[in-house]
Design a protein around this motif. Structure first.
Motif, PDB file in Angstrom:
ATOM      1  N   THR A  22       0.850  -1.190   0.000  1.00  0.00           N
ATOM      2  CA  THR A  22       0.000   0.000   0.000  1.00  0.00           C
ATOM      3  C   THR A  22       0.887   1.243   0.000  1.00  0.00           C
ATOM      4  O   THR A  22       2.095   1.162   0.213  1.00  0.00           O
ATOM      5  CB  THR A  22      -0.903   0.068   1.256  1.00  0.00           C
ATOM      6  N   ARG A  23       0.251   2.380  -0.151  1.00  0.00           N
ATOM      7  CA  ARG A  23       0.964   3.649   0.004  1.00  0.00           C
ATOM      8  C   ARG A  23       1.274   3.854   1.483  1.00  0.00           C
ATOM      9  O   ARG A  23       0.532   3.419   2.351  1.00  0.00           O
ATOM     10  CB  ARG A  23       0.100   4.804  -0.488  1.00  0.00           C
ATOM     11  N   THR A  25       2.117   6.908   4.313  1.00  0.00           N
ATOM     12  CA  THR A  25       2.216   8.324   4.643  1.00  0.00           C
ATOM     13  C   THR A  25       2.960   8.439   5.966  1.00  0.00           C
ATOM     14  O   THR A  25       3.100   7.474   6.699  1.00  0.00           O
ATOM     15  CB  THR A  25       0.827   9.000   4.751  1.00  0.00           C
ATOM     16  N   PRO A  31       0.756  13.756   1.638  1.00  0.00           N
ATOM     17  CA  PRO A  31       0.819  12.579   0.752  1.00  0.00           C
ATOM     18  C   PRO A  31       0.943  12.990  -0.710  1.00  0.00           C
ATOM     19  O   PRO A  31       0.428  14.029  -1.124  1.00  0.00           O
ATOM     20  CB  PRO A  31      -0.517  11.873   0.995  1.00  0.00           C
ATOM     21  N   TRP A  35      -4.442  11.697  -4.236  1.00  0.00           N
ATOM     22  CA  TRP A  35      -4.870  11.465  -2.863  1.00  0.00           C
ATOM     23  C   TRP A  35      -6.351  11.703  -2.758  1.00  0.00           C
ATOM     24  O   TRP A  35      -6.825  12.722  -3.256  1.00  0.00           O
ATOM     25  CB  TRP A  35      -4.120  12.379  -1.879  1.00  0.00           C
ATOM     26  N   PRO A  37      -5.679   7.459  -2.197  1.00  0.00           N
ATOM     27  CA  PRO A  37      -5.257   6.458  -3.184  1.00  0.00           C
ATOM     28  C   PRO A  37      -6.458   5.711  -3.778  1.00  0.00           C
ATOM     29  O   PRO A  37      -7.335   5.264  -3.040  1.00  0.00           O
ATOM     30  CB  PRO A  37      -4.355   5.517  -2.389  1.00  0.00           C
ATOM     31  N   TRP A  47      -4.249   2.219   2.636  1.00  0.00           N
ATOM     32  CA  TRP A  47      -2.997   2.948   2.814  1.00  0.00           C
ATOM     33  C   TRP A  47      -2.617   2.877   4.284  1.00  0.00           C
ATOM     34  O   TRP A  47      -3.421   2.482   5.126  1.00  0.00           O
ATOM     35  CB  TRP A  47      -3.101   4.392   2.332  1.00  0.00           C
TER      36      TRP A  47
END
Length: 151
Positions: A22-23, A25, A31, A35, A37, A47
């Motif tokens: 996942t992303r 932060t 981010p 955004w 995601p 995320w």
């Protein structure tokens, strides 16, 4: 020269190097776009947000100035956010997988002799919080750590 700020950065780098699901932060960082995601169809995607907290430090044992051993106790906290109405298991699975990145590891020990980060056993903590905007369900992984510093 190793220091506590470097130890926190080593924690960030460890997560980034070992987590591609996942992303990610970080505290006090905007981010990257897009955004929030989403996939190619505009569906929200999970995320994670990394927090690192220090709960204190102290000198451990005896020593001459310049050769004291300091212990910094802290907590790695990773909040996993999954879209609401997708169930709790995905967030819990991601939290457990992130925890394994940190389980009983030693790193940041190549910068200065006598300095390192040692992690303990992670645990999935919470899993019942909705975000303020109502779009996300949060599950949290916590892992205690100690930064050892000789200086």
């Amino acid at each position: 020269m190793a220091d506590y700020a470097g130890a926190e950065e080593a924690i960030r780098q460890r997560l980034a190097a070992n987590w591609q699901a996942t992303r990610i932060t970080d505290q006090n960082a905007q981010p990257d776009d897009p955004w929030p995601p989403v996939d190619g169809d505009g569906v929200l995607q999970p995320w994670v947000n990394l927090e690192i907290e220090c709960s204190g430090s102290k000198i451990v044992g005896q020593g001459r100035p310049g050769n004291h051993v300091y212990r910094y106790d802290g907590l790695i906290i990773v909040h996993v956010f999954t879209p609401v109405n997708t169930g709790a298991s995905q967030g819990k699975q991601l939290a457990v997988a992130i925890g394994e990145i940190f389980r009983r590891q030693k790193f940041y020990d190549d910068v200065s002799p006598g300095c390192c980060v040692r992690t303990e056993d992670p645990y999935p903590a919470e899993g019942n919080a909705k975000s303020d905007d109502g779009n996300w369900f949060g599950t949290t992984m916590m892992c205690p750590f100690v930064y050892w510093h000789r200086g």
